[in-house]
Design a protein around this motif. Sequence first.
Motif, PDB file in Angstrom:
ATOM      1  N   VAL A   1       0.938  -1.142   0.076  1.00 14.43           N
ATOM      2  CA  VAL A   1       0.074  -0.027   0.103  1.00 14.43           C
ATOM      3  C   VAL A   1       0.823   1.112  -0.087  1.00 14.43           C
ATOM      4  CG1 VAL A   1      -1.751   1.271   1.164  1.00 14.43           C
ATOM      5  CG2 VAL A   1      -1.818  -1.364   1.346  1.00 14.43           C
ATOM      6  N   ASN A   2       0.821   2.011  -1.150  1.00 18.43           N
ATOM      7  CA  ASN A   2       1.789   3.197  -1.272  1.00 18.43           C
ATOM      8  C   ASN A   2       0.989   4.571  -1.214  1.00 18.43           C
ATOM      9  OD1 ASN A   2       0.441   3.212  -3.516  1.00 18.43           O
ATOM     10  ND2 ASN A   2       2.312   2.865  -4.813  1.00 18.43           N
ATOM     11  N   GLN A   3      -0.061   4.647  -0.554  1.00 23.30           N
ATOM     12  CA  GLN A   3      -0.665   6.035  -0.626  1.00 23.30           C
ATOM     13  C   GLN A   3      -1.355   6.101   1.159  1.00 23.30           C
ATOM     14  OE1 GLN A   3      -2.374   6.937  -4.826  1.00 23.30           O
ATOM     15  NE2 GLN A   3      -3.520   5.340  -3.713  1.00 23.30           N
ATOM     16  N   ILE A   4      -1.089   7.125   1.759  1.00 23.06           N
ATOM     17  CA  ILE A   4      -1.423   7.283   3.123  1.00 23.06           C
ATOM     18  C   ILE A   4      -1.837   8.713   3.107  1.00 23.06           C
ATOM     19  CG2 ILE A   4       0.670   7.613   4.075  1.00 23.06           C
ATOM     20  CD1 ILE A   4      -0.501   6.088   6.566  1.00 23.06           C
ATOM     21  N   ILE A   5      -2.935   9.085   3.844  1.00 21.79           N
ATOM     22  CA  ILE A   5      -3.449  10.236   4.422  1.00 21.79           C
ATOM     23  C   ILE A   5      -3.490  10.347   5.757  1.00 21.79           C
ATOM     24  CG2 ILE A   5      -5.296  11.939   4.474  1.00 21.79           C
ATOM     25  CD1 ILE A   5      -6.165  10.903   1.453  1.00 21.79           C
ATOM     26  N   PHE A   6      -2.845  11.233   6.509  1.00 20.99           N
ATOM     27  CA  PHE A   6      -2.491  11.339   7.784  1.00 20.99           C
ATOM     28  C   PHE A   6      -3.046  12.537   8.750  1.00 20.99           C
ATOM     29  CE2 PHE A   6       0.431  12.280  11.628  1.00 20.99           C
ATOM     30  CZ  PHE A   6      -0.160  11.182  12.371  1.00 20.99           C
ATOM     31  N   SER A   7      -3.614  12.022   9.518  1.00 18.49           N
ATOM     32  CA  SER A   7      -4.475  13.172  10.664  1.00 18.49           C
ATOM     33  C   SER A   7      -3.321  13.519  11.391  1.00 18.49           C
ATOM     34  CB  SER A   7      -5.551  12.648  11.211  1.00 18.49           C
ATOM     35  OG  SER A   7      -6.618  12.083  10.418  1.00 18.49           O
ATOM     36  N   SER A   8      -2.868  14.871  11.256  1.00 22.11           N
ATOM     37  CA  SER A   8      -1.865  15.538  12.013  1.00 22.11           C
ATOM     38  C   SER A   8      -2.626  16.609  12.780  1.00 22.11           C
ATOM     39  CB  SER A   8      -0.684  15.993  11.462  1.00 22.11           C
ATOM     40  OG  SER A   8       0.241  16.263  12.425  1.00 22.11           O
ATOM     41  N   THR A   9      -1.907  17.553  13.325  1.00 21.93           N
ATOM     42  CA  THR A   9      -2.432  18.640  14.012  1.00 21.93           C
ATOM     43  C   THR A   9      -1.756  20.020  14.005  1.00 21.93           C
ATOM     44  OG1 THR A   9      -2.942  19.026  16.363  1.00 21.93           O
ATOM     45  CG2 THR A   9      -1.354  17.541  16.000  1.00 21.93           C
ATOM     46  N   ALA A  10      -2.347  21.065  14.277  1.00 19.65           N
ATOM     47  CA  ALA A  10      -1.629  22.196  14.411  1.00 19.65           C
ATOM     48  C   ALA A  10      -0.769  22.217  15.703  1.00 19.65           C
ATOM     49  CB  ALA A  10      -2.681  23.445  14.343  1.00 19.65           C
ATOM     50  N   ALA A  11      -0.805  21.368  16.504  1.00 20.29           N
ATOM     51  CA  ALA A  11      -0.012  21.225  17.772  1.00 20.29           C
ATOM     52  C   ALA A  11       1.339  20.925  17.449  1.00 20.29           C
ATOM     53  CB  ALA A  11      -0.766  20.197  18.533  1.00 20.29           C
TER      54      ALA A  11
ATOM     55  N   LYS B   1      10.857   8.147   1.922  1.00 18.36           N
ATOM     56  CA  LYS B   1      12.021   8.332   1.342  1.00 18.36           C
ATOM     57  C   LYS B   1      12.751   6.975   1.114  1.00 18.36           C
ATOM     58  CE  LYS B   1      13.308  12.826   3.652  1.00 18.36           C
ATOM     59  NZ  LYS B   1      13.973  13.508   4.597  1.00 18.36           N
ATOM     60  N   ALA B   2      12.573   6.066   1.808  1.00 20.51           N
ATOM     61  CA  ALA B   2      13.018   4.587   1.412  1.00 20.51           C
ATOM     62  C   ALA B   2      11.988   3.638   0.910  1.00 20.51           C
ATOM     63  CB  ALA B   2      13.566   4.110   3.020  1.00 20.51           C
ATOM     64  N   SER B   3      10.946   4.181   0.496  1.00 24.04           N
ATOM     65  CA  SER B   3      10.069   3.275  -0.205  1.00 24.04           C
ATOM     66  C   SER B   3       9.330   4.117  -1.507  1.00 24.04           C
ATOM     67  CB  SER B   3       8.916   2.754   0.706  1.00 24.04           C
ATOM     68  OG  SER B   3       8.455   3.834   1.248  1.00 24.04           O
ATOM     69  N   ASP B   4       8.225   3.494  -1.927  1.00 29.99           N
ATOM     70  CA  ASP B   4       7.373   4.153  -2.950  1.00 29.99           C
ATOM     71  C   ASP B   4       6.164   4.828  -2.398  1.00 29.99           C
ATOM     72  OD1 ASP B   4       5.967   2.055  -2.403  1.00 29.99           O
ATOM     73  OD2 ASP B   4       5.647   1.477  -4.486  1.00 29.99           O
ATOM     74  N   LEU B   5       6.119   5.115  -1.049  1.00 30.77           N
ATOM     75  CA  LEU B   5       5.061   5.509  -0.167  1.00 30.77           C
ATOM     76  C   LEU B   5       4.946   6.826  -0.512  1.00 30.77           C
ATOM     77  CD1 LEU B   5       2.848   5.094   1.922  1.00 30.77           C
ATOM     78  CD2 LEU B   5       4.527   6.110   3.627  1.00 30.77           C
ATOM     79  N   ARG B   6       3.855   7.470  -0.887  1.00 28.19           N
ATOM     80  CA  ARG B   6       3.338   8.594  -1.097  1.00 28.19           C
ATOM     81  C   ARG B   6       2.356   9.079   0.002  1.00 28.19           C
ATOM     82  NH1 ARG B   6       0.704   9.718  -5.470  1.00 28.19           N
ATOM     83  NH2 ARG B   6       0.379   7.721  -5.940  1.00 28.19           N
ATOM     84  N   TYR B   7       2.367  10.538   0.520  1.00 24.37           N
ATOM     85  CA  TYR B   7       1.409  10.752   1.525  1.00 24.37           C
ATOM     86  C   TYR B   7       0.848  12.215   1.201  1.00 24.37           C
ATOM     87  CZ  TYR B   7       5.639  13.293   2.874  1.00 24.37           C
ATOM     88  OH  TYR B   7       6.703  14.033   2.940  1.00 24.37           O
ATOM     89  N   VAL B   8      -0.187  12.528   2.065  1.00 22.50           N
ATOM     90  CA  VAL B   8      -0.416  13.701   2.520  1.00 22.50           C
ATOM     91  C   VAL B   8      -0.790  14.016   3.926  1.00 22.50           C
ATOM     92  CG1 VAL B   8      -2.535  15.516   2.035  1.00 22.50           C
ATOM     93  CG2 VAL B   8      -1.654  14.080   0.013  1.00 22.50           C
ATOM     94  N   ILE B   9       0.072  14.651   4.454  1.00 19.09           N
ATOM     95  CA  ILE B   9      -0.349  14.841   5.906  1.00 19.09           C
ATOM     96  C   ILE B   9      -1.094  16.085   6.047  1.00 19.09           C
ATOM     97  CG2 ILE B   9       1.200  15.683   8.022  1.00 19.09           C
ATOM     98  CD1 ILE B   9       3.455  14.115   7.014  1.00 19.09           C
ATOM     99  N   LEU B  10      -2.085  16.157   6.759  1.00 26.13           N
ATOM    100  CA  LEU B  10      -3.047  17.232   7.042  1.00 26.13           C
ATOM    101  C   LEU B  10      -2.954  17.838   8.245  1.00 26.13           C
ATOM    102  CD1 LEU B  10      -6.301  15.863   4.958  1.00 26.13           C
ATOM    103  CD2 LEU B  10      -4.433  17.583   4.281  1.00 26.13           C
ATOM    104  N   ARG B  11      -2.585  18.833   8.439  1.00 29.27           N
ATOM    105  CA  ARG B  11      -2.337  19.404  10.055  1.00 29.27           C
ATOM    106  C   ARG B  11      -3.869  20.197  10.431  1.00 29.27           C
ATOM    107  NH1 ARG B  11       3.924  21.508   9.208  1.00 29.27           N
ATOM    108  NH2 ARG B  11       4.853  19.466   9.570  1.00 29.27           N
ATOM    109  N   TYR B  12      -4.564  19.690  11.216  1.00 27.57           N
ATOM    110  CA  TYR B  12      -5.862  20.219  11.447  1.00 27.57           C
ATOM    111  C   TYR B  12      -5.656  21.195  12.470  1.00 27.57           C
ATOM    112  CZ  TYR B  12      -7.508  15.298  10.395  1.00 27.57           C
ATOM    113  OH  TYR B  12      -7.809  14.100   9.556  1.00 27.57           O
ATOM    114  N   PHE B  13      -6.620  22.338  12.416  1.00 25.30           N
ATOM    115  CA  PHE B  13      -6.819  23.441  13.451  1.00 25.30           C
ATOM    116  C   PHE B  13      -7.926  22.769  14.170  1.00 25.30           C
ATOM    117  CE2 PHE B  13      -3.391  24.832  10.953  1.00 25.30           C
ATOM    118  CZ  PHE B  13      -2.853  25.987  11.532  1.00 25.30           C
ATOM    119  N   ASN B  14      -8.594  23.671  14.885  1.00 23.57           N
ATOM    120  CA  ASN B  14      -9.724  23.091  15.863  1.00 23.57           C
ATOM    121  C   ASN B  14     -10.939  22.689  14.959  1.00 23.57           C
ATOM    122  OD1 ASN B  14      -7.711  24.689  17.440  1.00 23.57           O
ATOM    123  ND2 ASN B  14      -9.196  24.256  19.168  1.00 23.57           N
TER     124      ASN B  14
END
Length: 336
Positions: A110-120, A158-171
């Motif tokens: 699986v080479n696509q991930i969307i990650f729930s990050s944070t403004a923190a 960087k070490a694989s074919d993974l592509r990502y979107v990291i979304l930094r949530y606010f409130n």
Amino acid sequence: MNQKVLVTGGAGYIGSHVVRQLGEAGYDVVVYDNCSTGSPQAVLHGELIIGDLKNSECLSQVFHQHQFTAVLHFAASLSVPESVARPLDYYANNTRNTLNLLRCCHETGVNQIIFSSTAAVYGQPETAVVTESTPTEPINPYGRSKLSCEWLIRDHAKASDLRYVILRYFNVAGAEPGGRLGQMTKDASHLIRVTCDAALKRRLGVKIFGTDFPTPDGTAIRDYIHVEDLATAHLDALAYLEQGNTSQILNCGYGQGYSVRQVIDRVKAISGVDFPVIEAERRSGDPVCVTACSDKIRQVLGWQPKYDDIDQIVHSTLAWEMSKQELFLNSLAGAA
């Protein structure tokens, strides 16, 4: 459309809204959630698998049983005060479990991930409006555990074919306008949810944690985003990755800050209830002012929010909480 996606934490507040939008868009959805804070009733589309990310064997079985094209990772602990009191739990549930998830992605291609990050992750920035290039200097274990997840994802990419979107949530606040979904957590500590609870007489009043911040009215300022707009950002991010585009880190906010007092005043005005307000000391780990520059997400994903208004957020929250209260009262009447 035959894309099958895994949504971790899809029975939770934000995850369930995204699952609904994914289902409506035609995706084949599998939700993996231990339902410690989420609700099975909130999963309106797809298959729900009750499981914990710390159980690597169970998680691996799920990956091998399905052929996922992408993962949307919401499952996490997210209370700043709780993270200060229980930092080890936060690193375990947030950082270690993200590592477990990435291993399964790697094992099954699986080479696509969307990650729930944070403004923190920004901590206490020197400027009130932050961009994605603002230094990441989190000031609490919650923010540090999430930033650690970002590092894991970026290093693995960087070490694989993974592509990502990291979304930094606010409130995040609000509820689905159709009245089917909203904040289900019983002890949620989000300001708008707490103030709506006070307006509905579920609590005696609302505490303001800190009235001596260097802001116009002395209370902390935050950028509030409607959960429906945030959910749409995830589908935009998924479409972006499916088109073969490069990895991105993006802020999710409106770029408009509201102080604690301003939020309380809006809830009082909209609800028509003048509930008590108690002033208390600052909480450890609370920054003064954090608002988002959302130029990048609008440009890269073509994201177009529809609910960019604090009154709309409050209205939808009040409507959801009132509907929950009516269901509860009806259930009591039925049991009588």
